[in-house]
Write an enzyme that holds these catalytic residues in place. Structure first.
Site, PDB file in Angstrom:
ATOM      1  N   ASN A  35      44.991   5.109  12.102  1.00 23.56           N
ATOM      2  CA  ASN A  35      43.439   4.781  12.474  1.00 23.56           C
ATOM      3  C   ASN A  35      42.693   6.657  12.705  1.00 23.56           C
ATOM      4  O   ASN A  35      43.517   6.509  13.325  1.00 23.56           O
ATOM      5  CB  ASN A  35      42.956   4.182  13.543  1.00 23.56           C
ATOM      6  CG  ASN A  35      43.664   4.921  14.887  1.00 23.56           C
ATOM      7  OD1 ASN A  35      44.932   5.230  14.901  1.00 23.56           O
ATOM      8  ND2 ASN A  35      43.011   3.757  15.920  1.00 23.56           N
TER       9      ASN A  35
ATOM     10  N   CYS B 296      39.861   1.923   9.953  1.00 23.42           N
ATOM     11  CA  CYS B 296      41.577   1.460  11.095  1.00 23.42           C
ATOM     12  C   CYS B 296      43.161   1.509   9.920  1.00 23.42           C
ATOM     13  O   CYS B 296      42.862   1.899   9.340  1.00 23.42           O
ATOM     14  CB  CYS B 296      41.277  -0.198  10.872  1.00 23.42           C
ATOM     15  SG  CYS B 296      40.331  -1.012  12.067  1.00 23.42           S
TER      16      CYS B 296
ATOM     17  N   GLU C  47      45.484  -0.407   9.530  1.00 27.19           N
ATOM     18  CA  GLU C  47      46.199  -1.376   8.216  1.00 27.19           C
ATOM     19  C   GLU C  47      44.842  -0.614   6.762  1.00 27.19           C
ATOM     20  O   GLU C  47      45.750  -0.973   5.610  1.00 27.19           O
ATOM     21  CB  GLU C  47      45.176  -2.623   8.197  1.00 27.19           C
ATOM     22  CG  GLU C  47      45.998  -3.091  10.127  1.00 27.19           C
ATOM     23  CD  GLU C  47      45.690  -2.930  10.963  1.00 27.19           C
ATOM     24  OE1 GLU C  47      44.541  -1.747  11.192  1.00 27.19           O
ATOM     25  OE2 GLU C  47      45.811  -4.111  11.925  1.00 27.19           O
TER      26      GLU C  47
ATOM     27  N   CYS D 204      40.129  -5.650   8.256  1.00 30.52           N
ATOM     28  CA  CYS D 204      41.162  -5.563   7.590  1.00 30.52           C
ATOM     29  C   CYS D 204      41.977  -7.064   7.160  1.00 30.52           C
ATOM     30  O   CYS D 204      42.131  -7.361   6.227  1.00 30.52           O
ATOM     31  CB  CYS D 204      41.884  -4.978   8.823  1.00 30.52           C
ATOM     32  SG  CYS D 204      41.516  -3.050   9.269  1.00 30.52           S
TER      33      CYS D 204
HETATM   34  N1  THU Z   1      42.189  -0.504  15.300  1.00 34.69           N
HETATM   35  C1  THU Z   1      43.105  -0.222  14.025  1.00 34.69           C
HETATM   36  O1  THU Z   1      43.625   0.704  12.998  1.00 34.69           O
HETATM   37  N2  THU Z   1      43.287  -0.961  13.870  1.00 34.69           N
HETATM   38  C2  THU Z   1      43.693  -2.587  15.071  1.00 34.69           C
HETATM   39  O2  THU Z   1      44.099  -3.802  13.844  1.00 34.69           O
HETATM   40  C3  THU Z   1      42.668  -2.907  15.980  1.00 34.69           C
HETATM   41  C4  THU Z   1      41.762  -1.722  15.783  1.00 34.69           C
HETATM   42  C5  THU Z   1      41.557   0.654  15.466  1.00 34.69           C
HETATM   43  C6  THU Z   1      39.370   1.005  15.398  1.00 34.69           C
HETATM   44  C7  THU Z   1      39.584   2.063  16.141  1.00 34.69           C
HETATM   45  O3  THU Z   1      39.486   3.169  16.134  1.00 34.69           O
HETATM   46  C8  THU Z   1      40.621   1.918  17.458  1.00 34.69           C
HETATM   47  O4  THU Z   1      41.467   0.960  17.005  1.00 34.69           O
HETATM   48  C9  THU Z   1      40.425   0.918  18.507  1.00 34.69           C
HETATM   49  O5  THU Z   1      39.203   0.307  18.276  1.00 34.69           O
END
Ligand code: THU
Length: 133
Positions: A43, A54, A56, A91
């Site tokens: 992320n 994110c 993913e 995502c």
């Molecule tokens: N986040 C992800 O990268 N993937 C997920 O599946 C859940 C959330 C990140 C977004 C943000 O940078 C942090 O986690 C908090 O939400």
């Protein structure tokens, strides 16, 4: 090591590259491509919070940008969570563009605490793939 463990380890390693100064919540994702390669992402947050990307989507965009188009499995690691955190709605939509519904997904905060499911479990009633043809 079996491929599931290898993939989750790659996701955990990728979480180490997270840029998350705002949430302090690291996420890593690892995609197994059909050529056997593994592409990872983390992320990447932004001070304009809504522009955060994110893990993913980072991994998927990296893989597609490298010319990969067919994918066999996905692992997501959230080492700062106390329970397995599943992908966000945005995502799920983006993953559904490239991952077949039966694709295995594992997500977890550690090697011991993981959920296993499929893309279809995360994104049921998917539709409109014919628009790409
Ligand atoms: N986040 C992800 O990268 N993937 C997920 O599946 C859940 C959330 C990140 C977004 C943000 O940078 C942090 O986690 C908090 O939400």
């Amino acid at each position: 090591m079996d491929i599931e463990k290898t993939l989750f380890s790659a996701a955990l390693d990728a979480a180490g590259n997270s840029y998350s100064p705002y949430s302090k919540f690291r996420v890593g994702a690892a995609i197994l491509c059909d050529d056997g390669s593994v592409v990872t992402g983390a992320n990447v947050e932004n001070r304009s919070f809504g522009l955060t990307i994110c893990a993913e989507r980072s991994a998927l965009v990296a893989a597609v940008s490298a010319g990969k188009r067919a994918f066999k499995a996905l692992a997501i690691a959230t080492p700062d969570a106390t329970y397995p955190v599943s992908p966000c709605g945005a995502c799920r939509q983006v993953l559904s563009e490239f991952f077949p519904p039966e694709t295995p997904v594992q997500f977890g905060n550690s090697r011991e605490s993981q959920v296993r499911c499929t893309i279809a479990d995360l994104f049921p009633y998917d539709s409109l793939h014919e628009l790409a043809h």
